[in-house]
Design an enzyme around this catalytic site. Structure first.
Site, PDB file in Angstrom:
ATOM      1  N   SER A   1       0.822  -1.200   0.000  1.00 15.75           N
ATOM      2  CA  SER A   1       0.000   0.000   0.000  1.00 15.75           C
ATOM      3  C   SER A   1       0.858   1.253   0.000  1.00 15.75           C
ATOM      4  O   SER A   1       1.949   1.276   0.591  1.00 15.75           O
ATOM      5  CB  SER A   1      -0.910   0.009   1.227  1.00 15.75           C
ATOM      6  OG  SER A   1      -1.486   1.276   1.450  1.00 15.75           O
TER       7      SER A   1
ATOM      8  N   TYR B   1      -2.623   0.275  10.166  1.00 11.27           N
ATOM      9  CA  TYR B   1      -2.745  -0.309   8.826  1.00 11.27           C
ATOM     10  C   TYR B   1      -1.438  -0.174   8.056  1.00 11.27           C
ATOM     11  O   TYR B   1      -0.947  -1.140   7.458  1.00 11.27           O
ATOM     12  CB  TYR B   1      -3.874   0.369   8.051  1.00 11.27           C
ATOM     13  CG  TYR B   1      -3.970  -0.101   6.618  1.00 11.27           C
ATOM     14  CD1 TYR B   1      -4.507  -1.341   6.310  1.00 11.27           C
ATOM     15  CD2 TYR B   1      -3.505   0.693   5.566  1.00 11.27           C
ATOM     16  CE1 TYR B   1      -4.580  -1.789   5.000  1.00 11.27           C
ATOM     17  CE2 TYR B   1      -3.578   0.266   4.253  1.00 11.27           C
ATOM     18  CZ  TYR B   1      -4.118  -0.970   3.976  1.00 11.27           C
ATOM     19  OH  TYR B   1      -4.178  -1.419   2.670  1.00 11.27           O
TER      20      TYR B   1
ATOM     21  N   ASN C   1     -13.353  14.670   4.633  1.00 10.87           N
ATOM     22  CA  ASN C   1     -12.600  14.836   5.874  1.00 10.87           C
ATOM     23  C   ASN C   1     -11.486  15.853   5.630  1.00 10.87           C
ATOM     24  O   ASN C   1     -10.601  15.621   4.812  1.00 10.87           O
ATOM     25  CB  ASN C   1     -12.004  13.503   6.329  1.00 10.87           C
ATOM     26  CG  ASN C   1     -13.059  12.450   6.563  1.00 10.87           C
ATOM     27  OD1 ASN C   1     -14.013  12.677   7.305  1.00 10.87           O
ATOM     28  ND2 ASN C   1     -12.916  11.303   5.921  1.00 10.87           N
TER      29      ASN C   1
ATOM     30  N   ARG D   1      -4.520  12.699  -4.034  1.00 11.28           N
ATOM     31  CA  ARG D   1      -4.338  11.253  -4.165  1.00 11.28           C
ATOM     32  C   ARG D   1      -4.061  10.887  -5.618  1.00 11.28           C
ATOM     33  O   ARG D   1      -4.530  11.550  -6.543  1.00 11.28           O
ATOM     34  CB  ARG D   1      -5.583  10.497  -3.688  1.00 11.28           C
ATOM     35  CG  ARG D   1      -5.941  10.693  -2.212  1.00 11.28           C
ATOM     36  CD  ARG D   1      -4.948   9.984  -1.313  1.00 11.28           C
ATOM     37  NE  ARG D   1      -5.285  10.117   0.091  1.00 11.28           N
ATOM     38  CZ  ARG D   1      -4.835  11.071   0.899  1.00 11.28           C
ATOM     39  NH1 ARG D   1      -4.028  12.007   0.413  1.00 11.28           N
ATOM     40  NH2 ARG D   1      -5.172  11.103   2.176  1.00 11.28           N
TER      41      ARG D   1
ATOM     42  N   ARG E   1      -9.203  13.211   9.445  1.00 12.38           N
ATOM     43  CA  ARG E   1      -9.105  11.899  10.080  1.00 12.38           C
ATOM     44  C   ARG E   1      -7.683  11.654  10.529  1.00 12.38           C
ATOM     45  O   ARG E   1      -6.741  11.908   9.774  1.00 12.38           O
ATOM     46  CB  ARG E   1      -9.500  10.784   9.104  1.00 12.38           C
ATOM     47  CG  ARG E   1     -10.944  10.706   8.763  1.00 12.38           C
ATOM     48  CD  ARG E   1     -11.296   9.425   8.052  1.00 12.38           C
ATOM     49  NE  ARG E   1     -10.346   9.057   7.004  1.00 12.38           N
ATOM     50  CZ  ARG E   1     -10.540   8.053   6.156  1.00 12.38           C
ATOM     51  NH1 ARG E   1     -11.649   7.330   6.235  1.00 12.38           N
ATOM     52  NH2 ARG E   1      -9.649   7.761   5.232  1.00 12.38           N
TER      53      ARG E   1
END
Length: 257
Positions: free
Chosen positions: A61, A85, A146, A153, A214
């Protein structure tokens, strides 16, 4: 581990794309994230080792880049991880490299950057941004962002990720001892820009709403995909607007059924 051994019986190649996703979920329940993503990953590697499979390709990731401010993200320059994560995914990469070298296995990690596409579930507490945004806009509701929406991204349509998996598994690779590759498009958009694209595609003027940031979220993300291009022959074909159009078509069919 027993289930993994059964799954690897008479198997030559293993794709490991399963995980317990979501940064917020990992913050709420880090033990579950570790058990599935880290301990579960070792189970897959052990089963693959014992079955003498030819190659394992697994999902890492972009979250492993953590607090690194370097853009674009290059595979050998990571920061400190920002969530359980992300820690589970960097743990995968470390075990992948160690198993490859210790047991002479062929193991390839793919660092996915915000994969999206049809069949992505908009329901549930930990749904991803794009299905949530689409679901809200199609209902005439304000999508919730958020933070200020200026975070960026490298959104990657699922077809590109599929291509990367196939190339990583079947390319003639000279050195795949735990190597990792960025899998993205190499372009970034802000969440505000993303919603602008969706509004145009849908034909709506519904505005987004904002709430608090977040914890654990990366501010900006953009991949350098030159390594995957050079070594795997990876060539992403679907850009953000085309991918969103395909995804919207699928969502609209669900509403019409």
């Amino acid at each position: 581990i027993d289930d993994c051994h059964k799954a690897c019986t008479d198997i030559d190649h293993v794709f490991h794309d399963a995980a317990l996703g979501s940064v917020p979920r990992s913050i709420k329940n880090p033990i579950a994230t570790h058990n599935v993503n880290a301990s579960g990953f070792i189970n897959v590697l052990i089963a693959a080792r014992d079955a003498k499979v030819k190659r394992v390709v697994y999902a890492s990731s972009s979250s492993v880049y953590g607090d690194s401010k370097v853009l674009p993200k290059v595979e050998d320059q990571i920061g400190k991880q920002l969530s359980p994560y992300a820690v589970s995914k960097i743990t995968n990469e470390l075990y992948g490299e160690i198993f490859a070298k210790t047991y002479q296995m062929e193991i390839v990690g793919l660092r996915y950057f915000n994969i999206f596409g049809p069949r992505q579930n908009p329901q549930g507490e930990y749904a991803a941004a794009i299905p949530l945004f689409i679901n809200a806009l199609l209902k005439g509701e304000s999508p919730m962002i958020n933070g200020d929406g200026e975070q960026t991204r490298d959104f990657t349509f699922v077809e590109n990720a599929v291509q990367a998996n196939i190339r990583a598994m079947f390319s003639e690779l000279k050195n795949v001892q735990g190597d990792v590759f960025n899998i993205a498009v190499g372009e970034r958009v802000s969440l505000n820009q993303l919603i602008d694209i969706l509004r145009k595609l849908i034909g709506t003027d519904v505005k987004q709403a904002y709430r608090a940031d977040r914890p654990g979220d990366v501010r900006d993300s953009l991949a350098d995909i030159s390594k995957a291009k050079l070594i795997l022959g990876y060539a992403p074909k679907v850009k953000i607007e085309e991918g969103l159009s395909h995804t919207l078509d699928w969502f609209k069919k669900q509403y019409s059924n």
